[in-house]
Enzyme design. Structure first.
Site, PDB file in Angstrom:
ATOM      1  CB  ILE A 253      31.233  42.381  32.499  1.00  0.00           C
ATOM      2  CG1 ILE A 253      30.973  41.799  33.895  1.00  0.00           C
ATOM      3  CG2 ILE A 253      30.465  41.624  31.429  1.00  0.00           C
ATOM      4  CD1 ILE A 253      29.538  41.950  34.363  1.00  0.00           C
TER       5      ILE A 253
ATOM      6  CB  THR B 160      36.082  37.235  30.786  1.00  0.00           C
ATOM      7  OG1 THR B 160      35.989  37.395  32.214  1.00  0.00           O
ATOM      8  CG2 THR B 160      36.259  38.571  30.118  1.00  0.00           C
TER       9      THR B 160
ATOM     10  CG  ASP C  83      42.926  32.527  35.596  1.00  0.00           C
ATOM     11  OD1 ASP C  83      42.807  33.308  36.566  1.00  0.00           O
ATOM     12  OD2 ASP C  83      43.267  31.332  35.736  1.00  0.00           O
TER      13      ASP C  83
ATOM     14  CE1 TYR D 260      34.646  37.980  48.552  1.00  0.00           C
ATOM     15  CE2 TYR D 260      33.302  39.017  50.247  1.00  0.00           C
ATOM     16  CZ  TYR D 260      33.526  38.706  48.919  1.00  0.00           C
ATOM     17  OH  TYR D 260      32.635  39.122  47.959  1.00  0.00           O
TER      18      TYR D 260
ATOM     19  CE  LYS E  13      35.088  41.058  46.344  1.00  0.00           C
ATOM     20  NZ  LYS E  13      35.074  41.236  44.863  1.00  0.00           N
TER      21      LYS E  13
END
Length: 268
Positions: free
Chosen positions: A7, A32, A51, A143, A147
């Protein structure tokens, strides 16, 4: 049966809640963070450097897990970044960064993990999107776009990978009580901007919604149910009733009426 779960963005917020919950339920969890050393004493699971804007770090994390465990059963693309502002006044570099983090990063990680899942003839990929991805929200348009792109791509990807025993799923959360607002890129409220009043008011409302959001544990339980399901749905919406209901309304209301409803909600 215990799974090997990978994840991203697991050092805080929803990601940390999901990773901690699944670890406590007996799964082998690799989370991470861009700075895992800053968080190693605050998490109970393994934390790898990653990253999502740097492909080499994603490749290295996948290699590490395969070397340690021999497989990855579940990938949860959770790492993401918020971005707010009038689209006209949002710097192009920040728009690109948002897409790199919320869209291109997850796609690269999926491509890296898929061959390993295909070799095992099974796997589960869960992409954390947003209820905001179902509609163009004022001062959150970029944003919403990042998504929405991940939502639609997942739909296509799921059909392409089903033949390999791999299920791909979207989970769209609404507002949860996390620190996401502090990590967003906020286009500044400019004194001479024609959007000054409307954007300023909307920004305050968005931050208030996050502060009064739901418990991230709700997300963790939904994720667990998806992992355990033999045939999970394509889409899951997790949040307050009105946030989920707004998606249903968009399907049935005329466009202009739905637009007026949103504008009244944001006092525009």
């Amino acid at each position: 049966m215990a799974k090997v779960i990978f994840i991203t963005g697991a050092s805080s917020g929803i990601g940390k809640a999901i990773a901690s919950y699944l670890h406590d339920r007996g799964h082998t969890v690799y989370g991470t963070s861009r700075t895992p050393g800053h968080h190693k004493d605050t998490v109970s699971f393994s934390l790898l450097p990653l990253d999502v804007t740097q492909p080499a770090t994603m490749d290295a994390a996948v290699r590490e897990i395969i070397q340690q465990e021999g497989r990855i059963d579940v990938l949860i693309n959770n790492a993401g970044v918020g971005i707010t502002g009038p689209i006209e006044e949002t710097p192009s570099d920040e728009i690109r960064k948002a897409f790199e983090t919320n869209y291109y990063g997850p796609l690269h990680l999926i491509k890296t993990v898929l061959p390993h899942m295909r070799a095992n003839s099974e796997g589960r990929i869960i992409n954390i999107t947003s209820i905001a991805g179902y509609m163009g929200l004022p001062y959150r348009g970029i944003y919403s776009a990042t998504k929405a792109a991940l939502e639609i791509t997942t739909e296509a990807y799921r059909m392409e990978t089903e033949q390999f025993g791999i299920k791909m799923v979207n989970v769209a959360p609404g507002d949860f009580a996390t620190n996401i607002a502090s990590g967003r890129y906020h286009a500044p409220v400019l004194e001479d901007s024609p959007y000054k009043t409307a954007y300023g008011n909307t920004l305050a409302m968005m931050n208030q919604h996050v502060d009064s959001g739901e418990d991230p544990l709700k997300m963790a339980r939904i994720i667990e149910s998806i992992i355990e399901s033999q045939n999970p749905n394509v889409h899951y919406k997790v949040g307050a009733f009105l946030q989920k209901f707004s998606i249903a309304l968009k399907r049935v209301l005329p466009d202009k009426l739905y637009q007026r409803m949103l504008m009244r909600h944001y006092k525009l």
